[in-house]
Design a protein around this motif. Structure first.
Motif, PDB file in Angstrom:
ATOM      1  N   GLU A  14       0.806  -1.222   0.000  1.00 20.63           N
ATOM      2  CA  GLU A  14       0.000   0.000   0.000  1.00 20.63           C
ATOM      3  C   GLU A  14       0.840   1.274   0.000  1.00 20.63           C
ATOM      4  O   GLU A  14       0.374   2.332  -0.409  1.00 20.63           O
ATOM      5  N   THR A  15       2.103   1.200   0.464  1.00 15.48           N
ATOM      6  CA  THR A  15       2.949   2.391   0.507  1.00 15.48           C
ATOM      7  C   THR A  15       3.284   2.913  -0.891  1.00 15.48           C
ATOM      8  O   THR A  15       3.754   4.035  -1.028  1.00 15.48           O
ATOM      9  N   GLU A  16       3.047   2.105  -1.926  1.00 15.70           N
ATOM     10  CA  GLU A  16       3.317   2.538  -3.301  1.00 15.70           C
ATOM     11  C   GLU A  16       2.148   3.303  -3.911  1.00 15.70           C
ATOM     12  O   GLU A  16       2.256   3.782  -5.039  1.00 15.70           O
ATOM     13  N   PHE A  17       1.049   3.418  -3.163  1.00 16.36           N
ATOM     14  CA  PHE A  17      -0.173   3.974  -3.730  1.00 16.36           C
ATOM     15  C   PHE A  17      -0.584   5.273  -3.049  1.00 16.36           C
ATOM     16  O   PHE A  17      -0.193   5.562  -1.926  1.00 16.36           O
ATOM     17  N   HIS A  18      -1.413   6.014  -3.765  1.00 14.56           N
ATOM     18  CA  HIS A  18      -2.028   7.225  -3.246  1.00 14.56           C
ATOM     19  C   HIS A  18      -3.538   7.023  -3.308  1.00 14.56           C
ATOM     20  O   HIS A  18      -4.076   6.670  -4.358  1.00 14.56           O
ATOM     21  N   TYR A  19      -4.196   7.262  -2.193  1.00 10.71           N
ATOM     22  CA  TYR A  19      -5.647   7.109  -2.128  1.00 10.71           C
ATOM     23  C   TYR A  19      -6.322   8.298  -2.795  1.00 10.71           C
ATOM     24  O   TYR A  19      -5.981   9.446  -2.530  1.00 10.71           O
ATOM     25  N   GLY A  20      -7.295   8.029  -3.664  1.00 13.49           N
ATOM     26  CA  GLY A  20      -7.964   9.091  -4.394  1.00 13.49           C
ATOM     27  C   GLY A  20      -9.395   9.335  -4.002  1.00 13.49           C
ATOM     28  O   GLY A  20     -10.061  10.148  -4.617  1.00 13.49           O
ATOM     29  N   GLY A  21      -9.868   8.644  -2.994  1.00  5.72           N
ATOM     30  CA  GLY A  21     -11.231   8.878  -2.539  1.00  5.72           C
ATOM     31  C   GLY A  21     -12.242   7.911  -3.123  1.00  5.72           C
ATOM     32  O   GLY A  21     -11.901   6.946  -3.798  1.00  5.72           O
ATOM     33  N   GLN A  22     -13.488   8.210  -2.867  1.00  5.84           N
ATOM     34  CA  GLN A  22     -14.592   7.359  -3.300  1.00  5.84           C
ATOM     35  C   GLN A  22     -14.715   7.397  -4.825  1.00  5.84           C
ATOM     36  O   GLN A  22     -14.652   8.464  -5.436  1.00  5.84           O
ATOM     37  N   ALA A  23     -14.887   6.241  -5.435  1.00  7.47           N
ATOM     38  CA  ALA A  23     -15.096   6.160  -6.882  1.00  7.47           C
ATOM     39  C   ALA A  23     -16.553   6.449  -7.210  1.00  7.47           C
ATOM     40  O   ALA A  23     -17.446   6.275  -6.380  1.00  7.47           O
ATOM     41  N   GLY A  24     -16.774   6.885  -8.440  1.00  9.11           N
ATOM     42  CA  GLY A  24     -18.137   7.066  -8.922  1.00  9.11           C
ATOM     43  C   GLY A  24     -18.796   8.369  -8.525  1.00  9.11           C
ATOM     44  O   GLY A  24     -20.003   8.513  -8.668  1.00  9.11           O
ATOM     45  N   VAL A  25     -18.022   9.340  -8.045  1.00  4.84           N
ATOM     46  CA  VAL A  25     -18.586  10.641  -7.696  1.00  4.84           C
ATOM     47  C   VAL A  25     -18.523  11.517  -8.944  1.00  4.84           C
ATOM     48  O   VAL A  25     -17.443  11.877  -9.410  1.00  4.84           O
ATOM     49  N   SER A  26     -19.664  11.827  -9.501  1.00  2.65           N
ATOM     50  CA  SER A  26     -19.728  12.580 -10.753  1.00  2.65           C
ATOM     51  C   SER A  26     -19.589  14.073 -10.512  1.00  2.65           C
ATOM     52  O   SER A  26     -20.129  14.607  -9.543  1.00  2.65           O
ATOM     53  N   TYR A  27     -18.879  14.734 -11.444  1.00  2.00           N
ATOM     54  CA  TYR A  27     -18.766  16.192 -11.403  1.00  2.00           C
ATOM     55  C   TYR A  27     -20.139  16.772 -11.729  1.00  2.00           C
ATOM     56  O   TYR A  27     -20.842  16.272 -12.612  1.00  2.00           O
ATOM     57  N   PRO A  28     -20.551  17.808 -11.055  1.00  2.00           N
ATOM     58  CA  PRO A  28     -21.871  18.385 -11.314  1.00  2.00           C
ATOM     59  C   PRO A  28     -22.031  18.816 -12.771  1.00  2.00           C
ATOM     60  O   PRO A  28     -21.108  19.390 -13.357  1.00  2.00           O
ATOM     61  N   ALA A  29     -23.207  18.555 -13.330  1.00  2.00           N
ATOM     62  CA  ALA A  29     -23.472  18.893 -14.725  1.00  2.00           C
ATOM     63  C   ALA A  29     -23.448  20.401 -14.956  1.00  2.00           C
ATOM     64  O   ALA A  29     -22.995  20.882 -15.987  1.00  2.00           O
ATOM     65  N   ARG A  30     -23.965  21.155 -14.019  1.00  2.00           N
ATOM     66  CA  ARG A  30     -24.000  22.624 -14.145  1.00  2.00           C
ATOM     67  C   ARG A  30     -23.415  23.232 -12.873  1.00  2.00           C
ATOM     68  O   ARG A  30     -24.158  23.722 -12.005  1.00  2.00           O
ATOM     69  N   PRO A  31     -22.108  23.238 -12.762  1.00  2.00           N
ATOM     70  CA  PRO A  31     -21.483  23.685 -11.506  1.00  2.00           C
ATOM     71  C   PRO A  31     -21.783  25.138 -11.152  1.00  2.00           C
ATOM     72  O   PRO A  31     -21.821  25.495  -9.982  1.00  2.00           O
ATOM     73  N   ALA A  32     -22.007  25.970 -12.167  1.00  2.00           N
ATOM     74  CA  ALA A  32     -22.281  27.385 -11.889  1.00  2.00           C
ATOM     75  C   ALA A  32     -23.617  27.585 -11.183  1.00  2.00           C
ATOM     76  O   ALA A  32     -23.844  28.624 -10.553  1.00  2.00           O
ATOM     77  N   ASP A  33     -24.486  26.595 -11.278  1.00  2.00           N
ATOM     78  CA  ASP A  33     -25.807  26.709 -10.662  1.00  2.00           C
ATOM     79  C   ASP A  33     -25.845  26.219  -9.218  1.00  2.00           C
ATOM     80  O   ASP A  33     -26.879  26.338  -8.564  1.00  2.00           O
ATOM     81  N   LEU A  34     -24.741  25.665  -8.742  1.00  2.00           N
ATOM     82  CA  LEU A  34     -24.751  25.111  -7.386  1.00  2.00           C
ATOM     83  C   LEU A  34     -24.613  26.202  -6.331  1.00  2.00           C
ATOM     84  O   LEU A  34     -23.873  27.166  -6.510  1.00  2.00           O
ATOM     85  N   SER A  35     -25.290  26.010  -5.248  1.00  2.00           N
ATOM     86  CA  SER A  35     -25.137  26.908  -4.108  1.00  2.00           C
ATOM     87  C   SER A  35     -23.844  26.548  -3.363  1.00  2.00           C
ATOM     88  O   SER A  35     -23.245  25.493  -3.608  1.00  2.00           O
ATOM     89  N   ASP A  36     -23.416  27.403  -2.464  1.00  2.00           N
ATOM     90  CA  ASP A  36     -22.228  27.096  -1.660  1.00  2.00           C
ATOM     91  C   ASP A  36     -22.425  25.811  -0.865  1.00  2.00           C
ATOM     92  O   ASP A  36     -21.505  25.008  -0.710  1.00  2.00           O
ATOM     93  N   GLU A  37     -23.624  25.614  -0.361  1.00  2.00           N
ATOM     94  CA  GLU A  37     -23.917  24.400   0.410  1.00  2.00           C
ATOM     95  C   GLU A  37     -23.807  23.159  -0.472  1.00  2.00           C
ATOM     96  O   GLU A  37     -23.241  22.138  -0.062  1.00  2.00           O
ATOM     97  N   ASP A  38     -24.329  23.237  -1.698  1.00  2.00           N
ATOM     98  CA  ASP A  38     -24.236  22.100  -2.620  1.00  2.00           C
ATOM     99  C   ASP A  38     -22.776  21.819  -3.004  1.00  2.00           C
ATOM    100  O   ASP A  38     -22.361  20.669  -3.132  1.00  2.00           O
ATOM    101  N   TRP A  39     -21.980  22.893  -3.220  1.00  2.00           N
ATOM    102  CA  TRP A  39     -20.550  22.703  -3.504  1.00  2.00           C
ATOM    103  C   TRP A  39     -19.857  22.023  -2.345  1.00  2.00           C
ATOM    104  O   TRP A  39     -19.039  21.136  -2.522  1.00  2.00           O
ATOM    105  N   GLY A  40     -20.162  22.477  -1.151  1.00  2.00           N
ATOM    106  CA  GLY A  40     -19.573  21.867   0.039  1.00  2.00           C
ATOM    107  C   GLY A  40     -19.897  20.394   0.127  1.00  2.00           C
ATOM    108  O   GLY A  40     -19.035  19.570   0.434  1.00  2.00           O
ATOM    109  N   GLU A  41     -21.137  20.062  -0.180  1.00  2.00           N
ATOM    110  CA  GLU A  41     -21.538  18.650  -0.137  1.00  2.00           C
ATOM    111  C   GLU A  41     -20.806  17.856  -1.218  1.00  2.00           C
ATOM    112  O   GLU A  41     -20.326  16.754  -0.967  1.00  2.00           O
ATOM    113  N   TYR A  42     -20.690  18.424  -2.429  1.00  2.00           N
ATOM    114  CA  TYR A  42     -19.978  17.728  -3.508  1.00  2.00           C
ATOM    115  C   TYR A  42     -18.507  17.510  -3.144  1.00  2.00           C
ATOM    116  O   TYR A  42     -17.941  16.446  -3.383  1.00  2.00           O
ATOM    117  N   LEU A  43     -17.870  18.519  -2.565  1.00  2.00           N
ATOM    118  CA  LEU A  43     -16.438  18.428  -2.281  1.00  2.00           C
ATOM    119  C   LEU A  43     -16.094  17.566  -1.070  1.00  2.00           C
ATOM    120  O   LEU A  43     -15.079  16.870  -1.070  1.00  2.00           O
TER     121      LEU A  43
END
Length: 80
Positions: A14-43
């Protein structure tokens, strides 16, 4: 010690690897429309199950490729 199966290099420590987080998290389709709260939840809000979880890993000390695996978070067993 956790052995992670790199699809290109085989089982490695495992020391050879870097963890990248949960798989399957899609980037928002319209990021400009997200509220700060929605961005926080996505991030910052991710699943935290006790059991199988699809994850992204990078073989940073090897072939440097990204891939997904499913790991049981309770036992660290790689299930696929």
């Amino acid at each position: 010690m956790l052995l992670i199966p790199c699809p290109w290099c085989g089982d490695r420590d495992e020391t050879e690897f870097h963890y990248g987080g949960q798989a399957g998290v899609s980037y928002p389709a319209r990021p400009a429309d997200l509220s700060d709260e929605d961005w926080g939840e996505y991030l910052f809000v991710r699943d935290n199950p006790k059991g199988p979880l699809a994850e992204r890993w990078s073989h940073s000390a090897g072939c440097r490729r990204w891939f997904s695996i499913t790991r049981n978070t309770a036992t660290n067993e790689i299930v696929r």
